[in-house]
Every structure is written in C-alpha cells, then in structure tokens.
Write a protein that holds these residues in place. Structure first.
Motif, mmCIF file in Angstrom:
data_model
loop_
_atom_site.group_PDB
_atom_site.id
_atom_site.type_symbol
_atom_site.label_atom_id
_atom_site.label_comp_id
_atom_site.label_asym_id
_atom_site.label_seq_id
_atom_site.Cartn_x
_atom_site.Cartn_y
_atom_site.Cartn_z
ATOM 1 N N CYS A 129 -28.083 -18.735 24.448
ATOM 2 C CA CYS A 129 -27.700 -17.348 24.126
ATOM 3 C C CYS A 129 -27.167 -17.217 22.700
ATOM 4 C CB CYS A 129 -26.678 -16.811 25.119
ATOM 5 S SG CYS A 129 -27.287 -16.690 26.820
ATOM 6 N N VAL A 130 -27.748 -17.976 21.779
ATOM 7 C CA VAL A 130 -27.370 -17.889 20.367
ATOM 8 C C VAL A 130 -28.340 -16.948 19.661
ATOM 9 C CG1 VAL A 130 -27.067 -19.147 18.205
ATOM 10 C CG2 VAL A 130 -26.423 -20.216 20.378
ATOM 11 N N GLN A 131 -27.849 -15.828 19.201
ATOM 12 C CA GLN A 131 -28.674 -14.825 18.553
ATOM 13 C C GLN A 131 -28.880 -15.160 17.066
ATOM 14 O OE1 GLN A 131 -30.260 -12.301 20.079
ATOM 15 N NE2 GLN A 131 -29.449 -13.146 21.992
ATOM 16 N N PRO A 132 -29.998 -14.708 16.474
ATOM 17 C CA PRO A 132 -30.252 -14.976 15.047
ATOM 18 C C PRO A 132 -29.126 -14.522 14.133
ATOM 19 C CG PRO A 132 -32.231 -14.126 16.102
ATOM 20 C CD PRO A 132 -31.132 -14.012 17.117
ATOM 21 N N GLU A 133 -28.445 -13.422 14.504
ATOM 22 C CA GLU A 133 -27.349 -12.923 13.671
ATOM 23 C C GLU A 133 -26.224 -13.949 13.532
ATOM 24 O OE1 GLU A 133 -28.661 -11.375 16.238
ATOM 25 O OE2 GLU A 133 -29.726 -9.687 15.323
ATOM 26 N N LEU A 134 -25.979 -14.696 14.609
ATOM 27 C CA LEU A 134 -24.941 -15.729 14.556
ATOM 28 C C LEU A 134 -25.338 -16.864 13.628
ATOM 29 C CD1 LEU A 134 -23.844 -15.951 18.307
ATOM 30 C CD2 LEU A 134 -22.601 -14.910 16.399
ATOM 31 N N LEU A 135 -26.633 -17.206 13.620
ATOM 32 C CA LEU A 135 -27.116 -18.245 12.715
ATOM 33 C C LEU A 135 -26.969 -17.805 11.264
ATOM 34 C CD1 LEU A 135 -30.381 -19.323 14.580
ATOM 35 C CD2 LEU A 135 -28.226 -20.569 14.487
ATOM 36 N N LEU A 136 -27.306 -16.558 11.000
ATOM 37 C CA LEU A 136 -27.190 -16.042 9.629
ATOM 38 C C LEU A 136 -25.728 -16.053 9.172
ATOM 39 C CD1 LEU A 136 -29.685 -13.046 9.836
ATOM 40 C CD2 LEU A 136 -29.988 -15.158 8.536
ATOM 41 N N GLN A 137 -24.822 -15.644 10.063
ATOM 42 C CA GLN A 137 -23.407 -15.637 9.720
ATOM 43 C C GLN A 137 -22.900 -17.050 9.471
ATOM 44 O OE1 GLN A 137 -20.904 -13.635 12.561
ATOM 45 N NE2 GLN A 137 -19.022 -14.507 11.728
ATOM 46 N N GLY A 154 -32.065 -18.626 11.130
ATOM 47 C CA GLY A 154 -31.728 -17.261 11.517
ATOM 48 C C GLY A 154 -32.795 -16.268 11.079
ATOM 49 N N LEU A 155 -33.291 -16.429 9.849
ATOM 50 C CA LEU A 155 -34.351 -15.545 9.351
ATOM 51 C C LEU A 155 -35.634 -15.705 10.159
ATOM 52 C CD1 LEU A 155 -33.840 -15.983 5.500
ATOM 53 C CD2 LEU A 155 -33.521 -13.864 6.792
ATOM 54 N N ILE A 156 -36.014 -16.962 10.413
ATOM 55 C CA ILE A 156 -37.262 -17.227 11.141
ATOM 56 C C ILE A 156 -37.161 -16.722 12.573
ATOM 57 C CG2 ILE A 156 -38.744 -19.047 12.063
ATOM 58 C CD1 ILE A 156 -38.015 -20.685 9.523
ATOM 59 N N CYS A 157 -36.079 -17.073 13.274
ATOM 60 C CA CYS A 157 -35.937 -16.669 14.673
ATOM 61 C C CYS A 157 -35.796 -15.156 14.816
ATOM 62 C CB CYS A 157 -34.729 -17.365 15.294
ATOM 63 S SG CYS A 157 -34.944 -19.148 15.511
ATOM 64 N N GLY A 158 -35.094 -14.537 13.877
ATOM 65 C CA GLY A 158 -34.964 -13.082 13.919
ATOM 66 C C GLY A 158 -36.299 -12.386 13.736
ATOM 67 N N THR A 159 -37.106 -12.903 12.808
ATOM 68 C CA THR A 159 -38.430 -12.316 12.571
ATOM 69 C C THR A 159 -39.346 -12.559 13.762
ATOM 70 O OG1 THR A 159 -38.154 -12.712 10.203
ATOM 71 C CG2 THR A 159 -40.386 -12.266 10.988
ATOM 72 N N TYR A 160 -39.300 -13.766 14.318
ATOM 73 C CA TYR A 160 -40.106 -14.079 15.503
ATOM 74 C C TYR A 160 -39.722 -13.165 16.665
ATOM 75 C CZ TYR A 160 -41.905 -16.765 19.474
ATOM 76 O OH TYR A 160 -42.549 -17.148 20.629
ATOM 77 N N GLN A 161 -38.432 -12.962 16.843
ATOM 78 C CA GLN A 161 -37.951 -12.096 17.919
ATOM 79 C C GLN A 161 -38.435 -10.666 17.733
ATOM 80 O OE1 GLN A 161 -33.911 -12.920 19.486
ATOM 81 N NE2 GLN A 161 -33.467 -10.799 18.989
ATOM 82 N N ALA A 162 -38.394 -10.178 16.503
ATOM 83 C CA ALA A 162 -38.871 -8.817 16.227
ATOM 84 C C ALA A 162 -40.368 -8.694 16.476
ATOM 85 C CB ALA A 162 -38.535 -8.439 14.781
#
Length: 267
Positions: A129-137, A154-162
């Motif tokens: 349950c680690v969200q990309p926003e937490l990785l970026l922070q 964080g950038l990669i996982c956030g983009t993949y999720q989107a």
C-alpha cells in the motif's frame, strides 16, 4: 465481533473452526476464507464436517474469489484487466513517457528483464500500500542516489498507475479495488467470516480485512502461535504470527470492533 484463535500446530484449529462454523450456519450465512492453494481441500473438509446441506449456508473462498463476489455485488466484474504482456508493454510506455525526468533510470533498458524487475517492484509497493506520492516525497527528503532512485520509481509507478486507469486495470490492484468497493457495498453484512490457514497478511490484504471487520457479524482468524507477548526478540518461530495478531487486533481496535483472544489447547 473479532475473534483470534491461537494454537500450536496439531491443536486442531481447523477442526474447531469447521465445527463452530457448521453450528453457526443454523443462524447466519458462513464464509470460510483460506489461501488459494488450500481452497480445494478446504471445500472437501467443509463438506465432511457439514454434510450434503452445508452449501445452503456456507462457502469456501480465497481472497481473489472474495474479490469476485464483491465485484459482482458492487459492479466492476466485467472491467478489462491487463495480461502479462499488456503489463510489460504499459510499463515500457510509462518509462518512456517520463524518461526525460529520470536520473537513475535516465537510460532505461528496453529488455523485458528490466521491465519485469520494475513490475516486480511495483507489485511489492502495491502489496504494501505504498503510493507513488510517498516515493516522490521520500525521494525529495533522502539525499544521494537512494533518493534519486525513489524519485524515479515514484515517477514511473505514478505514470504506470495513471495509464492503467485510462486503458485496462492492473490485476495487482484487485484487492485495493475490493477495499474501495467495500466502503459502499455491505457485502459481508450479516455473515460470519472465518479465516484459516494464513500465516500473515500483506498491508493490502489487511485493508480488505479491515473493511470486512466493519461489516460482518463476526470475523474469526486462526493463527499458529503459542501466545501474543513477544518474548523472543522478534526472531522466534511464532514471531511472524505474533506480528500478524498485533496487526489484526490493531485494525479491530481502530474500527472499535470488540475483540476476543482464545488459546486453543485441544489435541
């Protein structure tokens, strides 16, 4: 009500659960939740314990089959999901989309093994349950290469999720989606849930169980463990089960669900 049944191996936890389940079936619907690989044997054991009519009030589910039940009730069963090849392709597109912002992965490999390693990392993050926003922070707060790596992930996982939200869903998000749907869908209301055969739960699974705790008439979990107090420095044979017990009791406490712990002594 949340109940935790503790017992050493060979104390007959499963037998006790099946006996209590069949008795409670005279009053409410019963659901026995077991690990995926144990579902077939659990169905046979349930039939032996409850007889020919047991299917009228009880069923055996794995967590993935439970997700299907929730999707049937709340909607979403027919939503398209990515297969293994689709996941690789979408991860490649996600890396390519943010390549000019990356540091550690500034020159990403196009080889499938690299993309598979990224997917494995993404799966572990989803399970925790680690969200990309937490990785970026964390990437911004941690200096040096480790921080840069977290930022890139964080950038990669956030983009993949989107991208999965716009195209087809990632099957690794099924339990997260189940927990979301349970907020508005009272699938477990009026049921007794029994979880047997598990040694631990991921944070993603705990989130689903927490929603079920809020709804169900009762939730009972069995663990192979001697006692709850950690007296072996976290390295004993029962230490993982003690940590799991603490997680579940905390989840029940946070939702103000009454808890009870039983120590099973039968042979």
């Amino acid at each position: 009500m949340f109940k935790l049944i503790l017992g050493r191996a060979g104390t007959g936890k499963t037998t006790a659960v099946l006996s209590r389940l069949t008795k409670a079936g005279q009053r409410r619907k019963q659901v026995l939740i077991v690990p995926e690989q144990q579902s077939h044997e659990a169905e046979r054991a349930l039939c032996r314990a409850g007889g020919d009519r047991v299917s009228l009030y009880a069923e055996v589910l794995s967590l993935s089959r439970l997700a299907n039940r929730v999707f049937l009730a709340a909607g979403g069963m027919g939503e398209p999901e990515l297969d293994a090849g689709g996941r690789l392709l979408l991860m490649h597109q996600a890396v390519k989309a943010v390549s000019d912002q990356l540091t550690v992965y500034a020159r990403p490999s196009r080889r499938p093994v690299f993309l598979e390693s990224l997917l494995a990392t993404a799966d572990e993050l989803k399970s925790s349950c680690v969200q990309p926003e937490l990785l970026l922070q964390a990437g911004r707060e941690l200096p040096g290469p480790e921080g840069e790596k977290l930022r890139d992930l964080g950038l990669i996982c956030g983009t993949y999720q989107a991208m999965t939200a716009r195209t087809a869903l990632d099957p690794r998000d099924r339990l997260t989606r189940t927990a979301e749907k349970l907020k508005d869908c009272p699938w477990a209301a009026g049921r007794d849930l029994w979880l047997d055969g598990f040694t631990d739960f991921t944070p993603q699974q705990i989130e689903v169980l927490s929603r079920l705790l809020e709804q169900a008439h009762s939730v009972t979990v069995t663990l192979t463990c001697d006692h709850l107090e950690e007296d072996e420095g976290g390295t004993g044979i029962f230490s993982p089960a003690r940590r799991t017990a603490a997680q579940l009791l905390r989840a029940a406490r946070e939702r103000r669900v009454p808890s009870q712990v039983e120590h099973l002594e039968i042979g």
